[in-house]
Design an enzyme around this catalytic site. Structure first.
Site, mmCIF file in Angstrom:
data_model
loop_
_atom_site.group_PDB
_atom_site.id
_atom_site.type_symbol
_atom_site.label_atom_id
_atom_site.label_comp_id
_atom_site.label_asym_id
_atom_site.label_seq_id
_atom_site.Cartn_x
_atom_site.Cartn_y
_atom_site.Cartn_z
ATOM 1 N N PRO A 5 41.694 46.782 47.424
ATOM 2 C CA PRO A 5 42.875 47.468 47.960
ATOM 3 C C PRO A 5 44.147 46.723 47.528
ATOM 4 O O PRO A 5 44.193 45.496 47.572
ATOM 5 C CB PRO A 5 42.689 47.390 49.473
ATOM 6 C CG PRO A 5 41.295 46.946 49.720
ATOM 7 C CD PRO A 5 40.775 46.338 48.461
ATOM 8 N N GLU A 6 45.130 47.480 47.087
ATOM 9 C CA GLU A 6 46.388 46.881 46.640
ATOM 10 C C GLU A 6 47.493 47.273 47.618
ATOM 11 O O GLU A 6 47.211 47.851 48.668
ATOM 12 C CB GLU A 6 46.698 47.348 45.208
ATOM 13 C CG GLU A 6 45.589 46.931 44.236
ATOM 14 C CD GLU A 6 45.788 47.438 42.809
ATOM 15 O OE1 GLU A 6 46.941 47.606 42.385
ATOM 16 O OE2 GLU A 6 44.776 47.660 42.122
ATOM 17 N N LYS A 63 48.864 41.694 49.860
ATOM 18 C CA LYS A 63 47.670 42.439 50.246
ATOM 19 C C LYS A 63 47.136 41.986 51.615
ATOM 20 O O LYS A 63 46.014 42.324 51.996
ATOM 21 C CB LYS A 63 46.586 42.264 49.186
ATOM 22 C CG LYS A 63 47.013 42.739 47.799
ATOM 23 C CD LYS A 63 45.970 42.382 46.744
ATOM 24 C CE LYS A 63 46.471 42.712 45.338
ATOM 25 N NZ LYS A 63 45.555 42.208 44.303
ATOM 26 N N ARG A 132 30.812 44.009 50.337
ATOM 27 C CA ARG A 132 30.521 42.737 49.676
ATOM 28 C C ARG A 132 30.791 41.513 50.559
ATOM 29 O O ARG A 132 30.498 40.394 50.131
ATOM 30 C CB ARG A 132 31.332 42.636 48.383
ATOM 31 C CG ARG A 132 31.056 43.772 47.398
ATOM 32 C CD ARG A 132 29.815 43.527 46.585
ATOM 33 N NE ARG A 132 29.974 42.359 45.733
ATOM 34 C CZ ARG A 132 30.426 42.383 44.485
ATOM 35 N NH1 ARG A 132 30.758 43.510 43.932
ATOM 36 N NH2 ARG A 132 30.536 41.274 43.788
ATOM 37 N N ARG A 282 39.022 41.245 33.995
ATOM 38 C CA ARG A 282 39.316 42.579 34.521
ATOM 39 C C ARG A 282 39.374 43.554 33.351
ATOM 40 O O ARG A 282 39.322 43.143 32.197
ATOM 41 C CB ARG A 282 40.665 42.581 35.262
ATOM 42 C CG ARG A 282 40.842 41.450 36.234
ATOM 43 C CD ARG A 282 39.836 41.498 37.370
ATOM 44 N NE ARG A 282 40.087 42.590 38.291
ATOM 45 C CZ ARG A 282 40.955 42.534 39.284
ATOM 46 N NH1 ARG A 282 41.666 41.456 39.477
ATOM 47 N NH2 ARG A 282 41.115 43.552 40.090
#
Ligand SMILES: [Zn+2]
Length: 293
Positions: A5-6, A63, A132, A282
Site C-alpha cells: 500500500p502506498e 505509508k 505475509r 523491483r
C-alpha cells in the site's frame, strides 16, 4: 506478485477510519503473531498499555498510519507489503475468525488473514489482515514517534511542497529516477505502483539518471505526481494486489492504471507494447516508445 500500500491506499484507510472510530477507546487486543508488535517488545505489555486508550485522531505520514491516543501516546501501524486494516465484527468459530458481517469481509479471501484484532468500546473490532505478516505495530510516546518518522522526506501533497522543493529533494540523490521517487527519504509515500504511473504520465524513462533530467522533465514529473496521487485517493486506492478498504471492498484505481502490471498490453497513448524490466529488485513498467531513455 504483491504491491505494498502506498500513499493513496494508506490515506484511504486513514480517512475512512476518521469517519468511523474517532472518540472510541481500545477495549482489548489479540494476536497470533506477537512479533508484529515492535514496541513495547512484549505483547502482554502492549496489551496492558493500549487498553482504555482513546482515539483522538488518525493521521498519516508517508505509508504509516498514526493513531493519536489519549495520555500522549501514539499507535503506529505500517501495513508493509500485504497488510490492511478492516473494521467489522468477527467471531472465533471452528478454529477461524469469521466475519459476522456479510459481503467482502466474509467473502474476499484477502480479508481473511487476521493476525491482529483490537476490540473497540462499541463492540466493533479493528483487524489487521496480513497475508505475509510483515506489518509493524508500535505504541509510542511523542519522542519515540518523532524519532521513528525523522528520516521521512516531505509529503508530496502538502500545499507548500513546491516544485523548487521537489527539485531540491530529487537532486540530493544519485541514481535512476524511479528508484529516487520510491526513496522514502526523498519523498514520503510513493512506491512501485505510483512511480510507474507518474513516470508514464510525465513521459520519462524510469531508468533515466537524475543528473540527466531536464528542468522540464522534472516539472512534468512533479505535476504528474500531484495529479496521480490525488486521482488515486479520490478512487480510494489500487486493489490489484491485496489492498482493501476498511469495509473490505476494493479501491477503484485499477481501471485508471496505465502501465503498472500491464506488460505486454498496448500503451494507451501510443499503442507500443508496455515493457517490464527489473530495477533494484523491483519491476518498472513503462512504454519504450513514449518514455525513451
Ligand atoms: Zn506509449
Amino acid at each position: 506478485m504483491e504491491s505494498m500500500p502506498e500513499l493513496p491506499e494508506v490515506e484511504t484507510i486513514v480517512r475512512e477510519l476518521n469517519r468511523e472510530v474517532l472518540g472510541r477507546a481500545f477495549f482489548d487486543v489479540w494476536t497470533d503473531f506477537p512479533k508484529m508488535i515492535k514496541k513495547p517488545k512484549s505483547f502482554d505489555q502492549f496489551r496492558k498499555e493500549i487498553k482504555g486508550k482513546k482515539i483522538l485522531n488518525i493521521g498519516r505520514r508517508g505509508k504509516n498510519i498514526l493513531f493519536e491516543l489519549s495520555e500522549n501516546r501514539s499507535l503506529l501501524i505500517h501495513q508493509k507489503l500485504t497488510g490492511h486494516l478492516l473494521l467489522g465484527k468477527w467471531q472465533f468459530l471452528n478454529g477461524n475468525w469469521q466475519s459476522l458481517i456479510p459481503g467482502p469481509l466474509s467473502e474476499d479471501p484477502m480479508n481473511k488473514f487476521l493476525h491482529l484484532i483490537f476490540w473497540l468500546d462499541d463492540k466493533r473490532q479493528l483487524a489487521l489482515s496480513d497475508l505475509r505478516k510483515f506489518a509493524k505495530v508500535e505504541l509510542l510516546n511523542k519522542e519515540e514517534l518523532e524519532k521513528e518518522l525523522k528520516s521521512l522526506g516531505p509529503e508530496p501533497l502538502e500545499r507548500d511542497f513546491s516544485f523548487e522543493k521537489f527539485k531540491g529533494q530529487i537532486l540530493k540523490k544519485k541514481g535512476k529516477i524511479k528508484q529516487v521517487l520510491m526513496d522514502q527519504e526523498v519523498i514520503a509515500g510513493i512506491g512501485n505502483i505510483y512511480s510507474d504511473e507518474i513516470l508514464w504520465q510525465a513521459k520519462v524513462n524510469p531508468f533515466k539518471e537524475i543528473k540527466k533530467l531536464s528542468d522540464e522533465e522534472m516539472k512534468k514529473i512533479y505535476e504528474a505526481m500531484k495529479e496521480i496521487l490525488k486521482k488515486a485517493i479520490a478512487a480510494r486506492g489500487e486493489s490489484i494486489s491485496d489492498f482493501r478498504r476498511i469495509t473490505g471492498e476494493k479501491g477503484g484505481f485499477d481501471p485508471l492504471r496505465k502501465v503498472y502490471r500491464r506488460e505486454g498490453e498496448k500503451c494507451p497513448r501510443c499503442g507500443a507494447i508496455i515493457k517490464r524490466i527489473k530495477i533494484g529488485g523491483r519491476s518498472a513498467h513503462f512504454c519504450p516508445q513514449c518514455q525513451k531513455l
